[in-house]
Design an enzyme around this catalytic site. Structure first.
Site, short mmCIF file in Angstrom:
data_model
loop_
_atom_site.label_atom_id
_atom_site.label_comp_id
_atom_site.label_asym_id
_atom_site.label_seq_id
_atom_site.Cartn_x
_atom_site.Cartn_y
_atom_site.Cartn_z
N HIS A 204 70.47 94.16 42.41
CA HIS A 204 71.39 95.09 42.20
C HIS A 204 70.99 96.27 41.76
CE1 HIS A 204 73.99 91.59 43.25
NE2 HIS A 204 75.08 92.22 42.72
N GLY A 245 83.29 91.79 37.92
CA GLY A 245 82.27 91.65 38.94
C GLY A 245 81.76 92.91 39.53
N HIS A 246 80.59 92.78 40.39
CA HIS A 246 79.82 94.22 40.82
C HIS A 246 80.83 94.76 41.88
CE1 HIS A 246 77.87 90.98 44.00
NE2 HIS A 246 79.16 91.25 44.31
N ASN A 247 80.46 96.11 41.70
CA ASN A 247 81.24 97.01 42.67
C ASN A 247 82.74 96.96 42.56
OD1 ASN A 247 78.50 96.28 44.38
ND2 ASN A 247 79.27 98.31 44.80
#
Length: 347
Positions: A204, A245-247
């Site tokens: 990431h 979480g991511h994004n």
């Protein structure tokens, strides 16, 4: 710490009903049923009037809509405002305990020489400030905070002990980060290997961008993006123990309560409220001003302005119909069996 009733009413620019001739001293704020002499309390609902009848509080902040009725209960002074909750918030600021004193940069703080530190910044012992980090004016950083390379923190922020801010994170102005929250930790990205025998970690390389006037509670984790940014909008308030979480993209003025879990790539509009222990599936969209109930499991998009609850989550009006039907199920089955018996049908 104490204030006179007059000082408090002037601070709120509010009028007083049953105003006494002498000076009234207020030394504390609390609930009506717990109050003692010289305490100020809050009465903002019709059902709280009985509490005021029996309260030992010296005075109350009250909503205008119930002030006349309250004034007839007894002759205690009432500070009348349009919104008692917001008015009490202003008085809580008057009585709040000052932040622990911390002046300047502690000798045991570790600061990379490439870091840019603004004016009137305080940095506590054992804090770590990495390469090319930028800290805005008047920001307070308490003990054991770690801010890694290329991160930027705006002006007038308060970062409580043991907060972790990872590489390239950008934080706006007037933010409050409570102890042990983690900003920019690795996103949870994994895929099976080609032969299916192992699990491959997906790097990431993105970051987290947090707007201004954002509050983040203790032990909350906000993951960095696979690429691009995980974004938290201005004025959003996040409780303790929240996983983002991511994004994920969260809009402005949202409220996210404790133990909520927001999976990767969820998009949340402005003014959304997510109650405690709710979970949101990845890649779903929550429209502006939507409401997500406690323990809800959101599996699909929620349109703007709608309230969804339950597991899986449905619009509240639809879910209410389901619940009513389930409650009637034993009675319905009893009737159905009677009909089946009359027709010689086995169920």
């Amino acid at each position: 710490m104490q204030y006179t009733l007059k000082q408090i009413s002037e601070h709120l620019n509010a009028k007083v009903i049953n105003e006494p001739s002498g000076e009234v001293i207020i030394t504390g704020l609390t609930y009506a049923e717990q109050a003692k002499e010289n305490d100020l309390t809050l009465i903002d609902k019709q059902e709280h009037i009985k509490l005021w009848q029996n309260s030992k509080a010296t005075a109350a902040i009250v909503s205008k809509k119930i002030s006349k009725e309250l004034a007839q209960v007894n002759d205690k002074p009432l500070i009348v405002v349009n919104n008692a909750d917001l008015a009490m918030a202003k008085i809580l600021e008057l009585f709040s305990v000052p932040y622990p004193e911390q002046n300047g940069i502690h000798e045991k703080a570790i600061i990379d020489p490439t870091a840019k530190i603004g004016k009137n910044v305080s940095i506590g012992p054992s804090a770590y400030i990495g390469k090319n980090v930028e800290i805005g004016d008047n920001t307070i950083i308490y003990a054991n905070v770690c801010i890694y390379n290329d991160a930027k923190v705006g002006t007038n922020c308060i970062i409580w002990p043991s907060v972790i801010i990872r590489d390239r994170t950008i934080i706006g102005h007037f933010c409050r980060l409570c102890s042990n929250c983690s900003i920019g930790s690795d996103g949870f990205g994994y895929r099976p290997s080609e032969d299916g025998r192992t699990i491959v970690r997906i790097p990431h390389i993105g970051n987290v961008v947090i707007g201004s006037f954002v509050d983040i509670g203790s032990n909350t984790c906000i993951n960095n993006a696979k690429y691009g940014s995980t974004i938290i909008g201005d004025y959003t308030k996040i409780d303790n123990l929240v996983q983002i979480g991511h994004n994920v993209i969260i809009g402005k003025g949202c409220m996210i309560c404790g133990q909520a879990g927001i999976s990767g790539s969820v998009t949340i509009g402005d003014g959304v409220i997510i109650a405690g222990n709710a979970g949101i599936k990845d890649h779903t969209n929550i429209g502006s001003d939507a409401r997500i109930g406690g323990k809800a499991g959101v599996m699909w998009d929620v349109p703007a302005g709608e309230s969804h609850m339950g597991y899986p989550a449905y619009k509240d009006s639809e879910l209410a119909k389901q619940w009513i039907a389930i409650r009637k199920l034993p009675e319905t089955m009893k009737k159905l069996k009677a009909i089946a018996k009359s027709l010689n049908i086995d169920l």
